[in-house]
Design an enzyme around this catalytic site. Structure first.
Site, PDB file in Angstrom:
ATOM      1  CD  GLU A 115      -2.623  -1.046   2.081  1.00 49.97           C
ATOM      2  OE1 GLU A 115      -4.075  -1.459   2.023  1.00 49.97           O
ATOM      3  OE2 GLU A 115      -2.718  -1.158   3.492  1.00 49.97           O
ATOM      4  CB  CYS A 128       3.383   7.529   3.285  1.00 48.45           C
ATOM      5  SG  CYS A 128       3.670   6.589   4.303  1.00 48.45           S
ATOM      6  CB  CYS A 135       7.323  -5.805   9.274  1.00 48.90           C
ATOM      7  SG  CYS A 135       8.008  -4.781  10.322  1.00 48.90           S
ATOM      8  CB  CYS A 139       5.721  -2.868  16.724  1.00 48.72           C
ATOM      9  SG  CYS A 139       7.030  -2.460  16.365  1.00 48.72           S
ATOM     10  CB  CYS A 142       2.537  -2.030  14.164  1.00 45.13           C
ATOM     11  SG  CYS A 142       2.327  -1.754  12.252  1.00 45.13           S
ATOM     12  CG  HIS A 250       5.877   4.414  19.508  1.00 43.90           C
ATOM     13  ND1 HIS A 250       5.707   5.485  19.139  1.00 43.90           N
ATOM     14  CD2 HIS A 250       6.073   3.749  18.353  1.00 43.90           C
ATOM     15  CE1 HIS A 250       5.641   5.376  17.533  1.00 43.90           C
ATOM     16  NE2 HIS A 250       5.988   4.203  17.354  1.00 43.90           N
ATOM     17  CB  CYS A 370       0.177   5.737  11.706  1.00 41.96           C
ATOM     18  SG  CYS A 370       0.038   7.710  10.988  1.00 41.96           S
TER      19      CYS A 370
HETATM   20  N1  SAH Z   1       8.769   0.292  10.469  1.00 41.32           N
HETATM   21  C1  SAH Z   1       9.040   1.818   9.552  1.00 41.32           C
HETATM   22  C2  SAH Z   1       8.150   2.440   9.409  1.00 41.32           C
HETATM   23  C3  SAH Z   1       6.603   2.171   9.706  1.00 41.32           C
HETATM   24  S1  SAH Z   1       6.011   3.154  11.378  1.00 41.32           S
HETATM   25  C4  SAH Z   1       8.521   2.121  11.838  1.00 41.32           C
HETATM   26  O1  SAH Z   1       8.194   1.222  12.741  1.00 41.32           O
HETATM   27  O2  SAH Z   1       9.330   3.401  11.996  1.00 41.32           O
HETATM   28  C5  SAH Z   1       5.587   4.777  10.586  1.00 41.32           C
HETATM   29  C6  SAH Z   1       4.651   4.755  11.954  1.00 41.32           C
HETATM   30  O3  SAH Z   1       3.445   4.900  11.901  1.00 41.32           O
HETATM   31  C7  SAH Z   1       5.667   4.176  13.725  1.00 41.32           C
HETATM   32  O4  SAH Z   1       5.821   5.096  13.608  1.00 41.32           O
HETATM   33  C8  SAH Z   1       4.722   3.780  13.795  1.00 41.32           C
HETATM   34  O5  SAH Z   1       4.964   3.386  14.676  1.00 41.32           O
HETATM   35  C9  SAH Z   1       3.544   4.431  13.836  1.00 41.32           C
HETATM   36  N2  SAH Z   1       2.224   2.965  14.000  1.00 41.32           N
HETATM   37  C10 SAH Z   1       2.490   2.008  13.655  1.00 41.32           C
HETATM   38  N3  SAH Z   1       0.980   1.467  13.492  1.00 41.32           N
HETATM   39  C11 SAH Z   1       0.691   2.826  14.446  1.00 41.32           C
HETATM   40  C12 SAH Z   1      -1.098   2.754  14.717  1.00 41.32           C
HETATM   41  N4  SAH Z   1      -1.699   1.905  15.018  1.00 41.32           N
HETATM   42  N5  SAH Z   1      -1.723   3.674  15.158  1.00 41.32           N
HETATM   43  C13 SAH Z   1      -0.640   4.991  14.696  1.00 41.32           C
HETATM   44  N6  SAH Z   1       0.248   5.075  14.442  1.00 41.32           N
HETATM   45  C14 SAH Z   1       0.872   3.773  14.398  1.00 41.32           C
HETATM   46 FE1  SF4 Z   2       7.209  -2.864  11.302  1.00 37.37          FE
HETATM   47 FE2  SF4 Z   2       4.668  -1.496  12.603  1.00 37.37          FE
HETATM   48 FE3  SF4 Z   2       6.741  -2.460  13.866  1.00 37.37          FE
HETATM   49 FE4  SF4 Z   2       7.428   0.005  11.780  1.00 37.37          FE
HETATM   50  S1  SF4 Z   2       5.892  -0.721  14.064  1.00 37.37           S
HETATM   51  S2  SF4 Z   2       8.931  -1.520  12.828  1.00 37.37           S
HETATM   52  S3  SF4 Z   2       6.000  -1.392  10.309  1.00 37.37           S
HETATM   53  S4  SF4 Z   2       5.964  -3.573  13.315  1.00 37.37           S
END
Ligand code: SAH
Ligand code: SF4
Length: 395
Positions: A115, A128, A135, A139, A142, A250, A370
């Site tokens: 996406e 973006c 991945c 996390c 996410c 975070h 995000c």
């Molecule tokens: N993997 C990389 C880049 C992708 S995530 C990283 O983790 O930085 C892009 C951003 O969106 C990151 O800061 C991630 O922590 C945040 N993110 C992920 N899931 C989210 C959610 N459900 N709500 C808000 N932000 C989120």
């Molecule tokens: Fe992977 Fe999501 Fe963690 Fe970014 S925030 S490293 S995309 S699991």
């Protein structure tokens, strides 16, 4: 999540053509492009010039058909078409949100999907982009983290997302027309699916192409790479890409960050902060963005805000803090902090002298916000066992 239906959804059914045995020129560095041209019959003496010409056609004018490369001899164009293709990911669906945000689902080799989200704002337009399908990291807040890593994207697939968006925005200039400095696509953030620093070389090569002045020509200051904290690759990002950096911070204690961002078990907060403090590009004009997702009752207390500031001050890191209201997804184990809580948290940071913008949620009605990205065809959820095994690996 808003239950509203997206404003538009086009489904494109153009078949993907994958001519056997041809080399895709997209995603090659200038040196690699020169090499493949020579390997397929371009005389060495001409190779540098031909590389420059073909590069411009591909990246400056957005041309995909060798027949249109009118400054090359006809026979040479035919020779190129026999050996090469100029191919980018194919758009499968395109959704446009009420707020103008566009979300594309793109198909790449192997039938996988990624996406890509375009976010128009008054003074800029941000794309973006994704760096991996799925991945390896998990996390816990996410959506992408619940999807297994399927594979790394190639450099062609990464820069191809930018080219795809320029196609859709109709932003390729016309040869000969006066240069238009207004850009619909002015910024790139590597904040889509995947951990860009676990696909370093491809991300680097793709961003170098996007920055090349004889092509898409985005300034390195308009590209932001977001990482969950792959500490050994952070300095390399400054040296080899030179873009801005965002960190998925975070949490303010290792105990909480171990749960939210499990890579913390491998490189903890202190190690991460040290790597950021020595990020060679960091300065007042190029501050590091601390991304901080606001999770109700988990990481959003006043104490957290104070600890966050302490961490940044202790290491003297030029920083801005980007507060991200948690975007919920089906089955998510967290709730978004209340607006009042987010404002109170932001205020503590602001009082301490740091910018603390609250990220506006965009494209929520089309699940483009995000952390909501995940391709519909690859919803295989990781089992708890698998997640434990993987975080054990990282830890
Ligand atoms: N993997 C990389 C880049 C992708 S995530 C990283 O983790 O930085 C892009 C951003 O969106 C990151 O800061 C991630 O922590 C945040 N993110 C992920 N899931 C989210 C959610 N459900 N709500 C808000 N932000 C989120
Ligand atoms: Fe992977 Fe999501 Fe963690 Fe970014 S925030 S490293 S995309 S699991």
């Amino acid at each position: 999540m808003s239950p509203k239906a997206p404003i538009t959804q086009d489904v494109m059914t153009i078949p993907r053509k994958l001519p056997e045995g041809k080399t895709n020129l997209v995603g090659l560095t200038r040196d690699q492009l020169r090499e493949v041209l020579i390997a397929h019959g371009t005389p060495e003496k001409q190779a540098k010039m031909r590389t420059g010409q073909i590069w411009q056609w591909i990246y400056q004018w957005g041309v995909r058909d060798f027949a249109e490369m009118t400054n090359l001899a006809k026979a040479y164009r035919a020779q190129l078409a026999e050996n090469f293709v100029i191919e980018i990911p194919e758009v499968v669906t395109r959704q446009v949100s009420e707020d103008g945000t566009r979300k594309y689902l793109c198909r790449i080799a192997g039938g996988h999907e990624v996406e890509v989200v375009y976010i128009p704002e008054e003074d800029r337009g941000t794309l973006c982009i994704s760096s991996q399908v799925g991945c390896t990291l998990t996390c816990s807040f996410c959506h992408t983290g619940t999807q297994k890593l399927v594979r790394n994207l190639t450099a062609a697939e990464i820069v191809g997302q930018v080219m795809m968006a320029r196609d859709d925005l109709e932003e390729w200039p016309t040869p000969g027309a006066p240069k238009d400095e207004t850009r619909l696509l002015s910024n790139i953030v590597l904040m889509g699916m995947g951990e860009p620093l676990y696909n370093f070389e491809n991300v680097r090569d793709a961003m170098k192409i996007a920055m090349d002045p004889e092509g898409i020509s985005l300034s390195r200051r308009r590209i932001t790479l977001s990482t969950s904290g792959v500490v050994p690759e952070i300095a390399r990002t400054a040296e080899e890409i030179g873009c801005l950096l965002a960190i998925s911070f975070h949490a303010t204690t290792d105990e909480t960050r171990d749960v939210l961002v499990p890579i913390n078990k491998r490189w903890n907060i202190e190690e991460l902060l040290q790597a950021l403090a020595s990020y060679p590009k960091a300065s007042n004009s190029e501050r590091i963005t601390f991304e901080y997702v606001m999770l109700d009752g988990v990481n959003d207390s006043d104490e957290d805000a104070h600890r966050l500031i302490d961490h940044i001050k202790r290491h003297n890191i030029p920083a801005k803090i980007n507060l991200i209201p948690f975007n919920e997804w089906p089955g998510a184990p967290y709730k978004r902090s209340s607006n009042n809580r987010i404002r109170a948290f932001a205020n503590i940071i602001y009082q301490a002298g740091y910018a603390s913008p609250i990220r506006k949620t965009r494209g929520e009605d089309i699940m483009a916000a995000c952390g909501q990205l995940k391709s519909a065809t690859e919803r295989a959820r990781k089992s708890r066992k698998q997640i434990e095994a993987e975080t054990g690996l990282q830890g």
